[in-house]
Design an enzyme around this catalytic site. Structure first.
Site, mmCIF file in Angstrom:
data_model
loop_
_atom_site.group_PDB
_atom_site.id
_atom_site.type_symbol
_atom_site.label_atom_id
_atom_site.label_comp_id
_atom_site.label_asym_id
_atom_site.label_seq_id
_atom_site.Cartn_x
_atom_site.Cartn_y
_atom_site.Cartn_z
ATOM 1 N N VAL A 100 11.897 5.160 -9.530
ATOM 2 C CA VAL A 100 10.543 6.421 -9.641
ATOM 3 C C VAL A 100 11.181 7.728 -9.088
ATOM 4 C CG1 VAL A 100 8.484 7.601 -10.395
ATOM 5 C CG2 VAL A 100 8.884 5.337 -11.223
ATOM 6 N N GLY A 159 0.955 -0.998 0.238
ATOM 7 C CA GLY A 159 0.165 -0.043 0.149
ATOM 8 C C GLY A 159 0.847 1.568 0.019
ATOM 9 N N LYS A 192 14.197 -0.477 -6.947
ATOM 10 C CA LYS A 192 14.916 0.559 -5.275
ATOM 11 C C LYS A 192 15.315 -0.226 -4.709
ATOM 12 C CE LYS A 192 12.718 2.843 -2.861
ATOM 13 N NZ LYS A 192 12.694 2.387 -1.486
ATOM 14 N N HIS A 199 5.063 2.416 -7.557
ATOM 15 C CA HIS A 199 3.617 1.379 -7.755
ATOM 16 C C HIS A 199 2.728 1.656 -9.337
ATOM 17 C CE1 HIS A 199 4.814 1.674 -3.211
ATOM 18 N NE2 HIS A 199 4.676 0.717 -3.460
ATOM 19 N N GLN A 209 16.210 -6.932 -2.363
ATOM 20 C CA GLN A 209 14.767 -8.153 -2.777
ATOM 21 C C GLN A 209 14.597 -8.523 -3.962
ATOM 22 O OE1 GLN A 209 10.968 -6.021 -0.753
ATOM 23 N NE2 GLN A 209 10.354 -5.935 -3.183
ATOM 24 N N GLY A 222 10.051 -3.477 -8.684
ATOM 25 C CA GLY A 222 10.973 -1.798 -8.519
ATOM 26 C C GLY A 222 11.993 -1.449 -8.266
ATOM 27 N N LEU A 229 11.595 7.903 -4.968
ATOM 28 C CA LEU A 229 9.810 7.098 -4.637
ATOM 29 C C LEU A 229 10.432 6.338 -3.069
ATOM 30 C CD1 LEU A 229 7.559 8.899 -7.026
ATOM 31 C CD2 LEU A 229 8.460 9.920 -5.984
ATOM 32 N N SER A 230 9.699 6.729 -2.280
ATOM 33 C CA SER A 230 9.199 5.690 -1.337
ATOM 34 C C SER A 230 8.173 5.946 -0.354
ATOM 35 C CB SER A 230 10.879 5.832 -0.199
ATOM 36 O OG SER A 230 10.268 5.174 0.942
ATOM 37 N N LEU A 259 0.886 3.576 -1.768
ATOM 38 C CA LEU A 259 0.769 3.209 -3.333
ATOM 39 C C LEU A 259 1.154 4.512 -3.583
ATOM 40 C CD1 LEU A 259 -1.772 1.480 -5.263
ATOM 41 C CD2 LEU A 259 0.410 0.636 -4.545
HETATM 42 O O1 PAF Z 1 8.023 -4.020 -1.488
HETATM 43 C C1 PAF Z 1 8.034 -4.487 -0.949
HETATM 44 O O2 PAF Z 1 6.724 -3.310 -0.966
HETATM 45 C C2 PAF Z 1 7.573 -5.466 -0.103
HETATM 46 O O3 PAF Z 1 8.600 -6.087 0.389
HETATM 47 C C3 PAF Z 1 6.752 -6.831 -0.827
HETATM 48 C C4 PAF Z 1 7.425 -6.864 -1.566
HETATM 49 C C5 PAF Z 1 5.416 -6.426 -0.984
HETATM 50 C C6 PAF Z 1 6.279 -7.729 0.261
HETATM 51 O O4 PAF Z 1 5.127 -7.877 1.259
#
Ligand code: PAF
Length: 284
Positions: free
Chosen positions: A177, A31, A150, A37, A154, A148, A185-186, A33
């Site tokens: 972005v 979320g 960024k 996203h 991950q 993403g 953006l974060s 967003l």
């Molecule tokens: O990048 C994120 O927002 C989270 O780490 C993810 C991939 C939705 C997992 O909770």
């Protein structure tokens, strides 16, 4: 766009399209967003027939309880933005749907999860990410999943678990972005105090200094990292790390040859922890 809360509802909604041979894309999110996203959702919209956006603030990946509590939650806003960007389904399960009573399984990706973010956020962070992403991929059964750049480490962890666990999904990675001044953006940017907003540019400045120094011919990773740190110090920000690593393994690099090298940086600016990265020798 429909909002669904249970795995049973989600599978029922995707059964028909799947049988009809329609491709399914998923954009996993927590979320809050932002344009990062939304660019992934739009990309999913152009390449997949059915677009699922998941919205789940995953408690197991938060290393600081305060960060989990402070995490912005506004489902109505997120739903409106996801719909506008082209999502067909918002999958927003409650915690008990994802982690029912007695939940006992954890996915860990050895090696890759340990350095940089793993070292600074603790071993539980990537175990939390890997476990929830594995579950989301099993719940949705997508053809393509979008993440993403960024969150580069991950992405590497997810690529590895998908490969190791034979999950039949293609991973697509969208460019970071940025704000007009270059800040990545974060969802955490909103928590920056006014006086820290300018200092937050230190991460980008550090990466730009490394890029410029590399372009000028420097190849020694220790020197390049020192140049990056010095550029950050000019904005009074000390990184938790600024390191040059191999993008797929996150092994440290000592000297930059012709291959791609990821420059990863994390820093606390005021109360807010930010990350960013750049790739030398071409973008991915
Ligand atoms: O990048 C994120 O927002 C989270 O780490 C993810 C991939 C939705 C997992 O909770």
């Amino acid at each position: 766009m429909k909002t669904l809360r249970s795995v049973a509802e989600l599978r029922a909604a995707l059964n028909g399209p799947r049988r009809a041979g329609r491709s399914i894309g998923v954009v996993p999110t927590m979320g809050a967003l932002h344009e990062g996203h939304l660019s992934l959702i739009r990309r999913a919209r152009t390449s997949c027939d059915e677009v699922v956006v998941s919205l789940f603030v995953n408690p197991t990946q938060f290393d600081e309880p305060g960060d989990l509590i402070a995490y912005p939650r506004d489902e109505a806003r997120d739903a409106a933005l996801a719909a506008e960007a082209g999502a067909d389904i918002l999958f927003a399960p409650p915690p008990a749907e994802v982690y029912p009573r007695g939940f006992a399984t954890t996915v860990t990706v050895d090696g890759l999860s340990a350095p940089l973010e793993g070292e600074h956020r603790g071993a539980a962070h990537f175990a939390g990410v890997a476990t929830v992403v594995t579950k989301l991929l099993n719940m949705v059964g997508p053809d393509v999943a979008f993440f993403g750049q960024k969150d580069a480490q991950q992405v590497a962890v997810i690529r590895r678990l998908v490969r190791d666990l034979d999950i039949p999904v293609r991973i697509e990675v969208g460019d970071t972005v940025r704000e007009a001044d270059g800040l990545a953006l974060s969802s955490r940017n909103a928590r920056l105090r006014v006086e820290d907003r300018r200092r937050a540019l230190a991460l980008r400045r550090g990466l730009q200094a490394v890029r410029a120094c590399h372009a000028a011919g420097e190849r020694d990773a220790t020197i390049l990292a020192a140049i990056g740190r010095a550029a950050m110090a000019a904005l009074d920000v000390e990184p938790e790390y600024l390191e040059l690593v191999t993008p797929d393994t996150f092994a440290p690099v000592t000297s930059v040859g012709d291959e791609q090298v990821l420059v990863a940086v994390a820093a606390r600016v005021g109360d807010v922890r930010l990350i960013d990265n750049d790739i030398l020798n071409g973008s991915r």
